[in-house]
Design a protein around this motif. Structure first.
Motif, PDB file in Angstrom:
ATOM      1  N   GLY A 144       0.820  -1.203   0.000  1.00 22.46           N
ATOM      2  CA  GLY A 144       0.000   0.000   0.000  1.00 22.46           C
ATOM      3  C   GLY A 144       0.857   1.258   0.000  1.00 22.46           C
ATOM      4  N   TRP A 145       1.895   1.262   0.857  1.00 21.34           N
ATOM      5  CA  TRP A 145       2.791   2.416   0.927  1.00 21.34           C
ATOM      6  C   TRP A 145       3.678   2.504  -0.310  1.00 21.34           C
ATOM      7  CZ3 TRP A 145       0.711   5.219   4.342  1.00 21.34           C
ATOM      8  CH2 TRP A 145       0.202   4.689   5.528  1.00 21.34           C
ATOM      9  N   LEU A 146       3.957   1.371  -0.933  1.00 21.85           N
ATOM     10  CA  LEU A 146       4.831   1.357  -2.110  1.00 21.85           C
ATOM     11  C   LEU A 146       4.070   1.584  -3.408  1.00 21.85           C
ATOM     12  CD1 LEU A 146       7.041  -1.730  -1.133  1.00 21.85           C
ATOM     13  CD2 LEU A 146       7.707   0.690  -1.055  1.00 21.85           C
ATOM     14  N   PHE A 147       2.744   1.587  -3.336  1.00 23.20           N
ATOM     15  CA  PHE A 147       1.931   1.667  -4.549  1.00 23.20           C
ATOM     16  C   PHE A 147       2.252   2.904  -5.377  1.00 23.20           C
ATOM     17  CE2 PHE A 147      -2.100   3.152  -6.561  1.00 23.20           C
ATOM     18  CZ  PHE A 147      -2.185   2.164  -7.526  1.00 23.20           C
ATOM     19  N   PHE A 148       2.224   4.073  -4.763  1.00 22.53           N
ATOM     20  CA  PHE A 148       2.445   5.294  -5.523  1.00 22.53           C
ATOM     21  C   PHE A 148       3.884   5.429  -6.020  1.00 22.53           C
ATOM     22  CE2 PHE A 148      -1.552   6.258  -3.385  1.00 22.53           C
ATOM     23  CZ  PHE A 148      -2.290   6.740  -4.449  1.00 22.53           C
ATOM     24  N   PRO A 149       4.904   5.100  -5.220  1.00 23.84           N
ATOM     25  CA  PRO A 149       6.261   5.089  -5.791  1.00 23.84           C
ATOM     26  C   PRO A 149       6.388   4.141  -6.977  1.00 23.84           C
ATOM     27  CG  PRO A 149       6.383   5.087  -3.405  1.00 23.84           C
ATOM     28  CD  PRO A 149       4.927   4.906  -3.755  1.00 23.84           C
ATOM     29  N   LEU A 150       5.701   2.998  -6.926  1.00 26.13           N
ATOM     30  CA  LEU A 150       5.763   2.046  -8.035  1.00 26.13           C
ATOM     31  C   LEU A 150       5.145   2.614  -9.311  1.00 26.13           C
ATOM     32  CD1 LEU A 150       4.948  -1.406  -6.410  1.00 26.13           C
ATOM     33  CD2 LEU A 150       7.062  -0.754  -7.556  1.00 26.13           C
ATOM     34  N   LEU A 151       4.204   3.526  -9.160  1.00 29.30           N
ATOM     35  CA  LEU A 151       3.580   4.117 -10.340  1.00 29.30           C
ATOM     36  C   LEU A 151       4.575   4.909 -11.184  1.00 29.30           C
ATOM     37  CD1 LEU A 151       0.137   5.383  -8.962  1.00 29.30           C
ATOM     38  CD2 LEU A 151       0.588   3.375 -10.387  1.00 29.30           C
ATOM     39  N   TYR A 313      -6.348  -0.539   1.885  1.00 31.41           N
ATOM     40  CA  TYR A 313      -6.823  -1.794   1.303  1.00 31.41           C
ATOM     41  C   TYR A 313      -5.655  -2.653   0.820  1.00 31.41           C
ATOM     42  CZ  TYR A 313      -8.836  -5.059  -2.005  1.00 31.41           C
ATOM     43  OH  TYR A 313      -9.152  -6.206  -2.687  1.00 31.41           O
ATOM     44  N   LEU A 314      -4.725  -2.047   0.103  1.00 34.25           N
ATOM     45  CA  LEU A 314      -3.583  -2.807  -0.421  1.00 34.25           C
ATOM     46  C   LEU A 314      -2.726  -3.369   0.698  1.00 34.25           C
ATOM     47  CD1 LEU A 314      -2.481  -0.647  -3.484  1.00 34.25           C
ATOM     48  CD2 LEU A 314      -3.607  -2.882  -3.519  1.00 34.25           C
ATOM     49  N   ASN A 315      -2.558  -2.609   1.763  1.00 32.34           N
ATOM     50  CA  ASN A 315      -1.786  -3.120   2.899  1.00 32.34           C
ATOM     51  C   ASN A 315      -2.494  -4.312   3.560  1.00 32.34           C
ATOM     52  OD1 ASN A 315       0.490  -1.489   2.816  1.00 32.34           O
ATOM     53  ND2 ASN A 315      -0.442   0.130   4.038  1.00 32.34           N
ATOM     54  N   GLU A 316      -3.806  -4.242   3.688  1.00 36.72           N
ATOM     55  CA  GLU A 316      -4.558  -5.346   4.286  1.00 36.72           C
ATOM     56  C   GLU A 316      -4.453  -6.610   3.435  1.00 36.72           C
ATOM     57  OE1 GLU A 316      -8.501  -3.881   4.686  1.00 36.72           O
ATOM     58  OE2 GLU A 316      -8.081  -2.682   6.476  1.00 36.72           O
ATOM     59  N   VAL A 317      -4.607  -6.452   2.129  1.00 38.41           N
ATOM     60  CA  VAL A 317      -4.493  -7.615   1.239  1.00 38.41           C
ATOM     61  C   VAL A 317      -3.063  -8.130   1.230  1.00 38.41           C
ATOM     62  CG1 VAL A 317      -4.754  -8.447  -1.124  1.00 38.41           C
ATOM     63  CG2 VAL A 317      -6.392  -6.818  -0.207  1.00 38.41           C
ATOM     64  N   GLY A 318      -2.098  -7.213   1.259  1.00 37.69           N
ATOM     65  CA  GLY A 318      -0.698  -7.627   1.272  1.00 37.69           C
ATOM     66  C   GLY A 318      -0.342  -8.427   2.508  1.00 37.69           C
ATOM     67  N   LEU A 319      -0.870  -8.020   3.658  1.00 40.65           N
ATOM     68  CA  LEU A 319      -0.658  -8.787   4.888  1.00 40.65           C
ATOM     69  C   LEU A 319      -1.253 -10.184   4.753  1.00 40.65           C
ATOM     70  CD1 LEU A 319      -1.390  -6.118   7.635  1.00 40.65           C
ATOM     71  CD2 LEU A 319       0.764  -7.337   7.318  1.00 40.65           C
ATOM     72  N   ALA A 320      -2.433 -10.254   4.169  1.00 38.92           N
ATOM     73  CA  ALA A 320      -3.105 -11.546   4.025  1.00 38.92           C
ATOM     74  C   ALA A 320      -2.400 -12.442   3.013  1.00 38.92           C
ATOM     75  CB  ALA A 320      -4.550 -11.320   3.596  1.00 38.92           C
ATOM     76  N   ALA A 321      -1.621 -11.848   2.098  1.00 46.19           N
ATOM     77  CA  ALA A 321      -0.951 -12.648   1.072  1.00 46.19           C
ATOM     78  C   ALA A 321       0.064 -13.613   1.669  1.00 46.19           C
ATOM     79  CB  ALA A 321      -0.255 -11.724   0.061  1.00 46.19           C
ATOM     80  N   ARG A 322       0.485 -13.371   2.922  1.00 51.22           N
ATOM     81  CA  ARG A 322       1.406 -14.308   3.578  1.00 51.22           C
ATOM     82  C   ARG A 322       0.692 -15.604   3.928  1.00 51.22           C
ATOM     83  NH1 ARG A 322       3.509 -10.884   8.501  1.00 51.22           N
ATOM     84  NH2 ARG A 322       1.246 -10.696   8.678  1.00 51.22           N
TER      85      ARG A 322
END
Length: 337
Positions: A144-151, A313-322
């Motif tokens: 989630g925090w990396l989303f905008f830098p990745l853009l 939202y992205l951080n929540e899904v990213g945590l669950a991806a583990r």
């Protein structure tokens, strides 16, 4: 649809679109002239930033043409898209149309909407073959925090994806035209950059232009669906609710209209994809009232709040991806089946 048709909101707006096309063309020519006149100077990075914004506006115009918003004739819209997307922006109209059409048909639908397919980012754990571990898990946890830098890499990705499509083996309508337009645009652009600037400064110029262009495109498209409900492909839902419940509008007035190229009226755009951009603001009260009368949730928020929703939202899904099998979002999705 009957109310909208009777209101004349589907009528073509030729004056509006020709004005935008001419103004953008003149601004691009002026930017090119400034680039040549400034020459060897780090002020060129400011020119690169201006060019990134202008090309973003160009792509909004290409988006409208691809949705048949500009002309009555489908052929005219196709050629407008080819000129705007391929020749002006250096991206493949055919690649984008195929991808975007699938998104419009079933937004936020697992295995149907390419915009939520897991790749570098995880938008849903439902399509993960296994839990992410190691560096991938570390990245996903913070996505989630990396989303905008990745853009900042999205501009390059858009060009590469288009090139792979038009030079690939899959079917592409008017492939020779797409190849010719993209080649002229990209080769000519690179030749001009390195003719005017030394190598190091030239790469810096390209980095700023492509980075800010990708950031602009991602920041305009992400608020519309990211963080809204994701549904399984098997879910039976009518067209109206599919398009309204899975989309989000962004409020903010004329400035947001300009910044997002009309994408801030995402609900109206999904319900009437061929409606000219200037009519979206006018049809909004009709759509909102129609949804309220049928007790259908109509989601609208500010741009800043939408970015917060996307990051969370992205951080929540990213945590669950583990461990996707323990993800509450996945459990909710499965229960909907």
């Amino acid at each position: 649809m009957r109310t909208v048709q009777e209101s004349g909101l589907m009528r073509r707006r030729y004056g509006y679109y020709w004005t935008r096309f001419v103004v953008l063309t003149l601004l691009l020519l002026a930017t090119g002239a400034a680039f040549v006149l400034i020459g060897h100077s780090w002020w060129q990075l400011a020119v690169a930033a201006v060019l990134a914004v202008l090309l973003g506006q160009v792509m909004f115009l290409g988006h409208d043409a691809a949705h048949r918003q500009i002309f009555v004739s489908g052929r005219w819209n196709d050629w407008a898209s080819l000129v705007i997307a391929n020749l002006y922006a250096g991206m493949s109209y055919g690649w984008w149309t195929h991808k975007h059409s699938r998104h419009h048909a079933k937004p936020n639908t697992v295995d149907a909407d390419p915009d939520i397919a897991s790749g570098a980012l995880v938008f849903t754990t439902e399509d993960l073959p296994a839990a992410r571990t190691g560096a991938a898990a570390w990245f996903a946890k913070r996505q989630g925090w990396l989303f905008f830098p990745l853009l900042l890499l999205e501009g390059m990705n858009l060009h590469v994806s288009g090139i792979k499509t038009i030079f690939g083996r899959g079917p592409v309508k008017r492939r020779p035209v797409e190849i010719a337009f993209v080649t002229v645009r990209l080769v000519g652009y690179l030749a001009l950059v390195f003719w005017v600037l030394p190598v190091g400064m030239g790469f810096a110029f390209l980095g700023v232009q492509l980075g800010l262009f990708g950031l602009y495109m991602g920041a305009s498209f992400a608020p519309n669906h990211k963080g809204m409900p994701i549904v399984p492909a098997s879910l039976k839902i009518d067209f109206l609710r599919r398009q309204v419940l899975l989309s989000r509008n962004i409020k903010g007035g004329r400035l947001i209209d300009l910044f997002m190229g009309g994408l801030n009226y995402q609900i109206e755009h999904h319900l009437f994809p061929s409606m000219p951009r200037p009519s979206l603001r006018r049809v909004q009260p009709i759509v909102r009232e129609f949804c309220a009368a049928r007790d259908i949730t109509y989601t609208e928020t500010t741009l800043v709040q939408s970015y917060r929703i996307v990051v969370r939202y992205l951080n929540e899904v990213g945590l669950a991806a583990r461990d996707p099998f323990q993800c509450p979002l996945t459990l909710e999705l499965r229960s909907a089946r």
